[in-house]
Design a protein around this motif. Structure first.
Motif, PDB file in Angstrom:
ATOM      1  N   THR A  42     -48.893-127.577 -28.097  1.00 36.78           N
ATOM      2  CA  THR A  42     -48.448-126.809 -29.260  1.00 36.78           C
ATOM      3  C   THR A  42     -48.945-125.370 -29.269  1.00 36.78           C
ATOM      4  N   VAL A  43     -50.249-125.183 -29.178  1.00 32.95           N
ATOM      5  CA  VAL A  43     -50.841-123.852 -29.355  1.00 32.95           C
ATOM      6  C   VAL A  43     -50.425-122.895 -28.239  1.00 32.95           C
ATOM      7  N   LYS A  44     -50.650-123.278 -26.990  1.00 26.87           N
ATOM      8  CA  LYS A  44     -50.354-122.388 -25.869  1.00 26.87           C
ATOM      9  C   LYS A  44     -48.871-122.032 -25.780  1.00 26.87           C
ATOM     10  N   PRO A  45     -47.954-123.001 -25.879  1.00 26.93           N
ATOM     11  CA  PRO A  45     -46.528-122.622 -25.814  1.00 26.93           C
ATOM     12  C   PRO A  45     -46.122-121.645 -26.930  1.00 26.93           C
ATOM     13  N   PHE A  46     -46.659-121.851 -28.134  1.00 26.66           N
ATOM     14  CA  PHE A  46     -46.316-120.955 -29.237  1.00 26.66           C
ATOM     15  C   PHE A  46     -46.886-119.558 -28.994  1.00 26.66           C
ATOM     16  N   ALA A  47     -48.152-119.482 -28.606  1.00 27.70           N
ATOM     17  CA  ALA A  47     -48.781-118.180 -28.332  1.00 27.70           C
ATOM     18  C   ALA A  47     -48.065-117.468 -27.185  1.00 27.70           C
ATOM     19  N   ASP A  48     -47.676-118.213 -26.163  1.00 29.05           N
ATOM     20  CA  ASP A  48     -46.940-117.621 -25.034  1.00 29.05           C
ATOM     21  C   ASP A  48     -45.583-117.089 -25.480  1.00 29.05           C
ATOM     22  N   GLN A  49     -44.907-117.831 -26.336  1.00 27.84           N
ATOM     23  CA  GLN A  49     -43.600-117.398 -26.834  1.00 27.84           C
ATOM     24  C   GLN A  49     -43.737-116.108 -27.648  1.00 27.84           C
ATOM     25  N   VAL A  50     -44.745-116.052 -28.494  1.00 29.13           N
ATOM     26  CA  VAL A  50     -44.991-114.838 -29.292  1.00 29.13           C
ATOM     27  C   VAL A  50     -45.245-113.656 -28.359  1.00 29.13           C
ATOM     28  N   LYS A  51     -46.091-113.866 -27.355  1.00 25.76           N
ATOM     29  CA  LYS A  51     -46.420-112.792 -26.402  1.00 25.76           C
ATOM     30  C   LYS A  51     -45.164-112.301 -25.675  1.00 25.76           C
ATOM     31  N   GLU A  52     -44.327-113.223 -25.217  1.00 26.44           N
ATOM     32  CA  GLU A  52     -43.083-112.855 -24.528  1.00 26.44           C
ATOM     33  C   GLU A  52     -42.161-112.046 -25.432  1.00 26.44           C
ATOM     34  N   GLU A  53     -42.001-112.510 -26.658  1.00 28.77           N
ATOM     35  CA  GLU A  53     -41.111-111.799 -27.598  1.00 28.77           C
ATOM     36  C   GLU A  53     -41.659-110.410 -27.915  1.00 28.77           C
ATOM     37  N   LEU A  54     -42.967-110.306 -28.080  1.00 32.65           N
ATOM     38  CA  LEU A  54     -43.583-108.995 -28.333  1.00 32.65           C
ATOM     39  C   LEU A  54     -43.374-108.053 -27.145  1.00 32.65           C
ATOM     40  N   ASN A  55     -43.494-108.592 -25.935  1.00 35.85           N
ATOM     41  CA  ASN A  55     -43.300-107.772 -24.736  1.00 35.85           C
ATOM     42  C   ASN A  55     -41.875-107.245 -24.629  1.00 35.85           C
ATOM     43  N   ARG A  56     -40.901-108.007 -25.102  1.00 31.60           N
ATOM     44  CA  ARG A  56     -39.502-107.560 -25.105  1.00 31.60           C
ATOM     45  C   ARG A  56     -39.245-106.560 -26.232  1.00 31.60           C
ATOM     46  N   TRP A  57     -39.864-106.818 -27.368  1.00 30.19           N
ATOM     47  CA  TRP A  57     -39.601-106.052 -28.584  1.00 30.19           C
ATOM     48  C   TRP A  57     -40.300-104.699 -28.625  1.00 30.19           C
ATOM     49  N   LYS A  58     -41.550-104.663 -28.195  1.00 33.25           N
ATOM     50  CA  LYS A  58     -42.384-103.466 -28.364  1.00 33.25           C
ATOM     51  C   LYS A  58     -41.778-102.195 -27.754  1.00 33.25           C
ATOM     52  N   PRO A  59     -41.302-102.203 -26.495  1.00 25.90           N
ATOM     53  CA  PRO A  59     -40.739-100.961 -25.946  1.00 25.90           C
ATOM     54  C   PRO A  59     -39.538-100.457 -26.753  1.00 25.90           C
ATOM     55  N   LEU A  60     -38.711-101.379 -27.216  1.00 23.15           N
ATOM     56  CA  LEU A  60     -37.556-100.986 -28.037  1.00 23.15           C
ATOM     57  C   LEU A  60     -38.009-100.414 -29.377  1.00 23.15           C
ATOM     58  N   ALA A  61     -39.007-101.033 -29.978  1.00 22.79           N
ATOM     59  CA  ALA A  61     -39.513-100.556 -31.272  1.00 22.79           C
ATOM     60  C   ALA A  61     -40.099 -99.153 -31.137  1.00 22.79           C
ATOM     61  N   LEU A  62     -40.864 -98.930 -30.069  1.00 21.28           N
ATOM     62  CA  LEU A  62     -41.458 -97.604 -29.856  1.00 21.28           C
ATOM     63  C   LEU A  62     -40.377 -96.557 -29.581  1.00 21.28           C
ATOM     64  N   GLU A  63     -39.377 -96.939 -28.831  1.00 26.97           N
ATOM     65  CA  GLU A  63     -38.250 -96.029 -28.557  1.00 26.97           C
ATOM     66  C   GLU A  63     -37.504 -95.704 -29.849  1.00 26.97           C
ATOM     67  N   TRP A  64     -37.298 -96.713 -30.670  1.00 22.37           N
ATOM     68  CA  TRP A  64     -36.601 -96.526 -31.948  1.00 22.37           C
ATOM     69  C   TRP A  64     -37.374 -95.571 -32.858  1.00 22.37           C
TER      70      TRP A  64
END
Length: 119
Positions: A42-64
């Protein structure tokens, strides 16, 4: 920033909002319940998913932010959101997590994400 990038940013921001709500739900479940979360299942898969989504989202957010120049949102807030979310994604499963601290992190993440979704 293209229209496609903006749409992608909105989709990913909504996904992060869902994960933030999921984290709050996990906190309620595990802080009030008797059972502990299984780290591997439970814990590791959820934390990994959050990390992956943040890695995809952050560059776009900073560009925006560079492109749109919103008055109440700055790159430092994106960095803070990333740090808070990574902490939240693990502490939401811990029985000894303080409600107030977790709630403040949850609300901070929610607020920053909502600024990106404003028209």
């Amino acid at each position: 920033m293209t229209e496609d990038q903006q749409k992608k940013l909105h989709l990913q921001t909504n996904k992060l909002k869902e994960l933030n709500n999921d984290a709050y739900g996990y906190f309620k479940l595990y802080s009030e319940g008797d059972k502990a979360a299984d780290f591997i299942e439970t814990v590791k898969p959820f934390a990994d998913q959050v990390k992956e989504e943040l890695n995809r989202w952050k560059p776009l957010a900073l560009e925006w932010i560079k492109w749109k120049k919103p008055p109440y949102l700055h790159p430092e807030q994106i960095e803070q959101l990333e740090e808070n979310f990574e902490i939240l994604s693990v502490t939401c499963f811990q029985k000894d997590t303080k409600r107030k601290k977790l709630t403040e992190r949850y609300k901070s993440i929610e607020y920053t994400l909502s600024l990106i979704l404003q028209p």
